[in-house]
Structures are given as C-alpha cells and as structure tokens.
Design a protein around this motif. Structure first.
Motif, PDB file in Angstrom:
ATOM      1  N   VAL A  11       0.846  -1.198   0.000  1.00  0.00           N
ATOM      2  CA  VAL A  11       0.000   0.000   0.000  1.00  0.00           C
ATOM      3  C   VAL A  11       0.883   1.251   0.000  1.00  0.00           C
ATOM      4  O   VAL A  11       0.644   2.206  -0.755  1.00  0.00           O
ATOM      5  CB  VAL A  11      -0.949  -0.004   1.213  1.00  0.00           C
ATOM      6  CG1 VAL A  11      -1.721   1.313   1.300  1.00  0.00           C
ATOM      7  CG2 VAL A  11      -1.914  -1.192   1.128  1.00  0.00           C
ATOM      8  N   THR A  12       1.929   1.237   0.832  1.00  0.00           N
ATOM      9  CA  THR A  12       2.863   2.366   0.883  1.00  0.00           C
ATOM     10  C   THR A  12       3.604   2.519  -0.436  1.00  0.00           C
ATOM     11  O   THR A  12       3.772   3.633  -0.952  1.00  0.00           O
ATOM     12  CB  THR A  12       3.872   2.166   2.022  1.00  0.00           C
ATOM     13  OG1 THR A  12       3.172   2.046   3.267  1.00  0.00           O
ATOM     14  CG2 THR A  12       4.842   3.329   2.107  1.00  0.00           C
ATOM     15  N   ALA A  13       4.062   1.393  -0.991  1.00  0.00           N
ATOM     16  CA  ALA A  13       4.811   1.422  -2.251  1.00  0.00           C
ATOM     17  C   ALA A  13       3.967   2.004  -3.379  1.00  0.00           C
ATOM     18  O   ALA A  13       4.467   2.752  -4.223  1.00  0.00           O
ATOM     19  CB  ALA A  13       5.279   0.012  -2.609  1.00  0.00           C
ATOM     20  N   ARG A  14       2.688   1.672  -3.372  1.00  0.00           N
ATOM     21  CA  ARG A  14       1.839   2.163  -4.455  1.00  0.00           C
ATOM     22  C   ARG A  14       1.787   3.683  -4.497  1.00  0.00           C
ATOM     23  O   ARG A  14       1.856   4.293  -5.570  1.00  0.00           O
ATOM     24  CB  ARG A  14       0.428   1.589  -4.315  1.00  0.00           C
ATOM     25  CG  ARG A  14      -0.421   1.856  -5.557  1.00  0.00           C
ATOM     26  CD  ARG A  14      -1.819   1.329  -5.400  1.00  0.00           C
ATOM     27  NE  ARG A  14      -2.548   1.418  -6.656  1.00  0.00           N
ATOM     28  CZ  ARG A  14      -3.844   1.301  -6.775  1.00  0.00           C
ATOM     29  NH1 ARG A  14      -4.582   1.061  -5.695  1.00  0.00           N
ATOM     30  NH2 ARG A  14      -4.438   1.402  -7.946  1.00  0.00           N
ATOM     31  N   LEU A  31       3.276   5.555  -7.883  1.00  0.00           N
ATOM     32  CA  LEU A  31       2.078   5.721  -8.703  1.00  0.00           C
ATOM     33  C   LEU A  31       2.342   6.520  -9.972  1.00  0.00           C
ATOM     34  O   LEU A  31       1.801   6.210 -11.041  1.00  0.00           O
ATOM     35  CB  LEU A  31       0.971   6.389  -7.881  1.00  0.00           C
ATOM     36  CG  LEU A  31      -0.442   6.334  -8.466  1.00  0.00           C
ATOM     37  CD1 LEU A  31      -0.886   4.892  -8.676  1.00  0.00           C
ATOM     38  CD2 LEU A  31      -1.418   7.061  -7.547  1.00  0.00           C
ATOM     39  N   ASP A  32       3.179   7.556  -9.888  1.00  0.00           N
ATOM     40  CA  ASP A  32       3.448   8.406 -11.042  1.00  0.00           C
ATOM     41  C   ASP A  32       4.434   7.783 -12.019  1.00  0.00           C
ATOM     42  O   ASP A  32       4.675   8.343 -13.096  1.00  0.00           O
ATOM     43  CB  ASP A  32       3.990   9.768 -10.589  1.00  0.00           C
ATOM     44  CG  ASP A  32       2.950  10.585  -9.838  1.00  0.00           C
ATOM     45  OD1 ASP A  32       1.743  10.311 -10.029  1.00  0.00           O
ATOM     46  OD2 ASP A  32       3.340  11.482  -9.062  1.00  0.00           O
ATOM     47  N   ASN A  33       5.019   6.644 -11.652  1.00  0.00           N
ATOM     48  CA  ASN A  33       6.061   6.021 -12.477  1.00  0.00           C
ATOM     49  C   ASN A  33       5.632   4.719 -13.137  1.00  0.00           C
ATOM     50  O   ASN A  33       6.417   4.106 -13.862  1.00  0.00           O
ATOM     51  CB  ASN A  33       7.305   5.751 -11.635  1.00  0.00           C
ATOM     52  CG  ASN A  33       7.826   6.987 -10.940  1.00  0.00           C
ATOM     53  OD1 ASN A  33       7.645   7.159  -9.744  1.00  0.00           O
ATOM     54  ND2 ASN A  33       8.475   7.872 -11.689  1.00  0.00           N
ATOM     55  N   ILE A  34       4.398   4.294 -12.880  1.00  0.00           N
ATOM     56  CA  ILE A  34       3.920   3.039 -13.452  1.00  0.00           C
ATOM     57  C   ILE A  34       2.571   3.246 -14.122  1.00  0.00           C
ATOM     58  O   ILE A  34       1.907   4.263 -13.914  1.00  0.00           O
ATOM     59  CB  ILE A  34       3.783   1.935 -12.378  1.00  0.00           C
ATOM     60  CG1 ILE A  34       2.735   2.337 -11.322  1.00  0.00           C
ATOM     61  CG2 ILE A  34       5.125   1.616 -11.739  1.00  0.00           C
ATOM     62  CD1 ILE A  34       2.337   1.199 -10.395  1.00  0.00           C
ATOM     63  N   LEU A  35       2.187   2.282 -14.936  1.00  0.00           N
ATOM     64  CA  LEU A  35       0.853   2.260 -15.521  1.00  0.00           C
ATOM     65  C   LEU A  35      -0.059   1.373 -14.692  1.00  0.00           C
ATOM     66  O   LEU A  35       0.377   0.340 -14.183  1.00  0.00           O
ATOM     67  CB  LEU A  35       0.904   1.700 -16.946  1.00  0.00           C
ATOM     68  CG  LEU A  35       1.654   2.506 -17.999  1.00  0.00           C
ATOM     69  CD1 LEU A  35       1.709   1.714 -19.307  1.00  0.00           C
ATOM     70  CD2 LEU A  35       0.988   3.855 -18.230  1.00  0.00           C
ATOM     71  N   HIS A  62       5.153  -0.138 -18.442  1.00  0.00           N
ATOM     72  CA  HIS A  62       6.421   0.492 -18.807  1.00  0.00           C
ATOM     73  C   HIS A  62       7.526  -0.564 -18.737  1.00  0.00           C
ATOM     74  O   HIS A  62       7.555  -1.377 -17.811  1.00  0.00           O
ATOM     75  CB  HIS A  62       6.775   1.615 -17.822  1.00  0.00           C
ATOM     76  CG  HIS A  62       5.866   2.803 -17.878  1.00  0.00           C
ATOM     77  ND1 HIS A  62       5.452   3.397 -19.051  1.00  0.00           N
ATOM     78  CD2 HIS A  62       5.278   3.522 -16.881  1.00  0.00           C
ATOM     79  CE1 HIS A  62       4.666   4.415 -18.786  1.00  0.00           C
ATOM     80  NE2 HIS A  62       4.536   4.520 -17.485  1.00  0.00           N
ATOM     81  N   THR A  63       8.421  -0.561 -19.690  1.00  0.00           N
ATOM     82  CA  THR A  63       9.536  -1.510 -19.842  1.00  0.00           C
ATOM     83  C   THR A  63       9.059  -2.903 -20.241  1.00  0.00           C
ATOM     84  O   THR A  63       9.868  -3.813 -20.368  1.00  0.00           O
ATOM     85  CB  THR A  63      10.436  -1.631 -18.583  1.00  0.00           C
ATOM     86  OG1 THR A  63       9.776  -2.381 -17.538  1.00  0.00           O
ATOM     87  CG2 THR A  63      10.862  -0.281 -18.061  1.00  0.00           C
ATOM     88  N   GLY A  64       7.758  -3.106 -20.428  1.00  0.00           N
ATOM     89  CA  GLY A  64       7.258  -4.376 -20.935  1.00  0.00           C
ATOM     90  C   GLY A  64       7.083  -5.469 -19.915  1.00  0.00           C
ATOM     91  O   GLY A  64       6.823  -6.614 -20.282  1.00  0.00           O
ATOM     92  N   SER A  65       7.200  -5.161 -18.627  1.00  0.00           N
ATOM     93  CA  SER A  65       6.973  -6.191 -17.607  1.00  0.00           C
ATOM     94  C   SER A  65       6.679  -5.556 -16.256  1.00  0.00           C
ATOM     95  O   SER A  65       6.898  -4.359 -16.042  1.00  0.00           O
ATOM     96  CB  SER A  65       8.177  -7.131 -17.475  1.00  0.00           C
ATOM     97  OG  SER A  65       9.116  -6.650 -16.545  1.00  0.00           O
ATOM     98  N   PHE A  66       6.227  -6.403 -15.323  1.00  0.00           N
ATOM     99  CA  PHE A  66       5.884  -5.970 -13.972  1.00  0.00           C
ATOM    100  C   PHE A  66       7.080  -5.457 -13.187  1.00  0.00           C
ATOM    101  O   PHE A  66       6.934  -4.771 -12.174  1.00  0.00           O
ATOM    102  CB  PHE A  66       5.266  -7.139 -13.195  1.00  0.00           C
ATOM    103  CG  PHE A  66       6.264  -8.197 -12.794  1.00  0.00           C
ATOM    104  CD1 PHE A  66       6.857  -8.181 -11.536  1.00  0.00           C
ATOM    105  CD2 PHE A  66       6.623  -9.199 -13.680  1.00  0.00           C
ATOM    106  CE1 PHE A  66       7.792  -9.145 -11.169  1.00  0.00           C
ATOM    107  CE2 PHE A  66       7.541 -10.175 -13.319  1.00  0.00           C
ATOM    108  CZ  PHE A  66       8.133 -10.153 -12.062  1.00  0.00           C
TER     109      PHE A  66
END
Length: 328
Positions: free
Chosen positions: A19-22, A26-30, A56-60
């Motif tokens: 939850v904290t990581a999200r 948030l602004d750096n992932i889709l 982004h970058t084609g993977s998780f």
C-alpha cells in the motif's frame, strides 16, 4: 502440491508495505488493464488477463525496481543481476532516479532484452551460466566494491512493489477466486499473494512452475532452499535458482495454495493460444501462468479467474516459430 493458507503478521506487513509502495511509485507506473478472455469458456467460468505486458519496460518488474530505487540515496552505485526484465526495469528506474547502475546478465540472455538494457546506457556484464549464477557474481561485486546490490526478488521493498499489482486487481474486479502466477525467485508471487491473502483471503494463489527450471517449487516441497538442475526454458524470465537466505521462500510457501508444474510443450501451447485466440503476444514467462490455467480445468470451472501476464519482452527468433503454427 496443495495446502490451506492462513495469513501471518509477516504477510500482513508485506501487504501494508505494498500500500505504501503504491503511493510512492504511482506516477512512475501504468495501471495495467484487466482484460476479459475472448474465447468462450464453460458456463459460469470467467477468465481475465492482468496485462503487465503493457507496463512500462514491458513487464511488472518496473514496480519493484521503482519501489526500491526511490528509497536509496542517489550517490549510491548500484549493481544487480537479471535474466533481462529486472535489468530493463532497474535501468529505467535508475535513469529516473539518477543512480549509476551495472547489470550482470547470463550469457544466454535474449538479444532483445540485452538490447533494451544497453539502450539506457547501463553498464552490462555477461556472465557464464544461468541467472542464479549471474546473481552470485553481482553479489560478489557488491561485497568486493562500493556497489549496493539490488536483488531481483529477495528484497522486501521489491516484493512490496510487485504487490501493487494485486491492489489494482482488487479495484478492477469485485471478486477473484483464483489467480495464476508464474514462479521464478518468488518476489512476484510473494508480493501479490501477501496482498490478496490479507485483503481477499478466500482468493486462491496458484503458482505455475516450469519443469525445466523449478527451484522455488522444489524448495517449497523440501521446506528449505535446494539447488536444482536448470535446463533451457521458454519461460526464461523465471529461470535460475533461489538465494540461500531467501526471504521469499517462507512467504511464498505460506501464500501459495497450489503449484502446477508445466512442460515446455505446455508453455508453447499457451503462447500459441494467447497469440491466436486473444491477440496477445507475450514472453514465455507470461505464457507459463496461462499454461497453469489450461492444465487445471477442474480447478477453475465456475470460478472467477485471473492469469497474470507478467511481461511481453520476447525474443522474436524463439517466439515466432511457435506462434506461426495456428493450431498447435
């Protein structure tokens, strides 16, 4: 291999860390789409693809990389090891955060993944052996110099980043009965599993393991890290061993309800089916999760199921011959 799972304080802590990581990344992932299957299924059976191949970058992997690097001082020189996707993700993240990064890769890394890593200007080292041996060399470099080692999976902040996938899923679907996830070093399935077991405890976590390189599955069975033979696999992103001091093993052992072992032919059939039935061309590690779904029809009949498509960074020379056969 099947068991009942209950949620421990360690699992709940990792879920809260996600939850904290999200909020941090948030602004750096889709927020990747959750796509309903096109193919007709048995009555009352639902299937969705969580499409991290569009990330982004084609993977998780960008999720865990951003979660880790955003908390490290910029003056630290970093080293990591990867079969490809983690190296791409860390290179992308390092360009964002300003870190100096070196990536150790196995000599047989796919050309497309090596090209993507190099395109960021990242220093690369090709090392003999599989990705597990590459990891050992990267840790050796960290111990003998001023590098900070970034594990592809054996790190709480990395796992927390991967767990943000599950937070999205819980918002995208009102109920989830089964989630099928490819197994490598355990960071992905431990992160997602911890979030789901904490916030949706009835959801079953199904791990798909490649028979040709199934160190985590073997270690779960044994109850401790063991070394296994690693043969070439289409699921190259899941290949390699598990760290002796792995923090992923106990968490993965707790959250996984069932492990399904898949052959190379199983993975090839899944790759082909995704391409022709779903118009989704993915890498072998993503098809591994779908192979797990296809192998256990009785498990998901009448259920709401999610297959995690973990990435789409494939080598054309490997994938093209497989998907060119329409009715494989």
């Amino acid at each position: 291999m099947e068991k009942h799972v209950s949620s421990s304080k360690i699992v709940q802590k990792l879920a809260q860390d996600s939850v904290t990581a999200r909020s941090l990344i948030l602004d750096n992932i889709l927020t990747t789409p959750c796509l309903a299957v096109r193919e007709s299924l048995e009555k009352d059976t639902q299937l969705y693809f969580k499409a991290e191949n569009f990330q982004h970058t084609g993977s998780f992997k960008i999720r865990g990389a951003m979660s880790k690097l955003k908390r490290l001082p910029k003056e630290l020189a970093l080293v990591t090891a990867s079969s490809g996707n983690h190296g791409i993700a860390c290179s992308h993240a390092a360009r964002n955060t300003g870190h100096n990064l070196t990536v150790v890769l196995p000599e047989n890394v796919s050309k497309s993944k090596l090209s993507k890593i190099s395109s960021y200007g990242t220093r690369t080292i090709l090392h003999p052996g599989d990705s597990g041996i590459a990891e050992k060399h990267a840790r050796f470099l960290a111990e003998k110099s001023d590098f900070e080692y970034i594990s592809p999976y054996n790190d709480n902040l990395v796992m927390a980043g991967q767990g943000t996938i599950a937070l999205e899923l819980l918002e995208q679907l009102p109920q989830i009965d089964n989630v099928f996830i490819s197994m490598g070093g355990g960071g992905l399935i431990a992160g997602i599993g911890s979030v789901l077991k904490t916030f949706s405890p009835t959801t079953k976590i199904i791990g798909a393991s490649a028979k040709n390189s199934g160190a985590l599955a073997a270690s779960i069975r044994a109850g401790h890290v063991i070394q296994t033979e690693h043969l070439d696999t289409l699921a190259d992103g899941c290949a390699g061993g598990v760290d002796e001091d792995s923090i992923t093993l106990p968490i993965a052992s707790e959250v996984i309800d069932k492990v399904i072992e898949c052959t190379e032919d199983d993975i090839a059939v899944a790759l082909n089916k995704l391409a022709w039935s779903e118009n989704l061309v993915v890498e072998g590690a993503a098809a591994l999760a779908y192979a797990g779904f296809l192998a256990e029809k009785s498990l998901h009949k009448g259920k709401i199921n999610v297959v995690l498509l973990c990435g789409g960074n494939f080598d054309n020379s490997v994938i093209s011959p497989i998907i060119s056969q329409k009715n494989r």
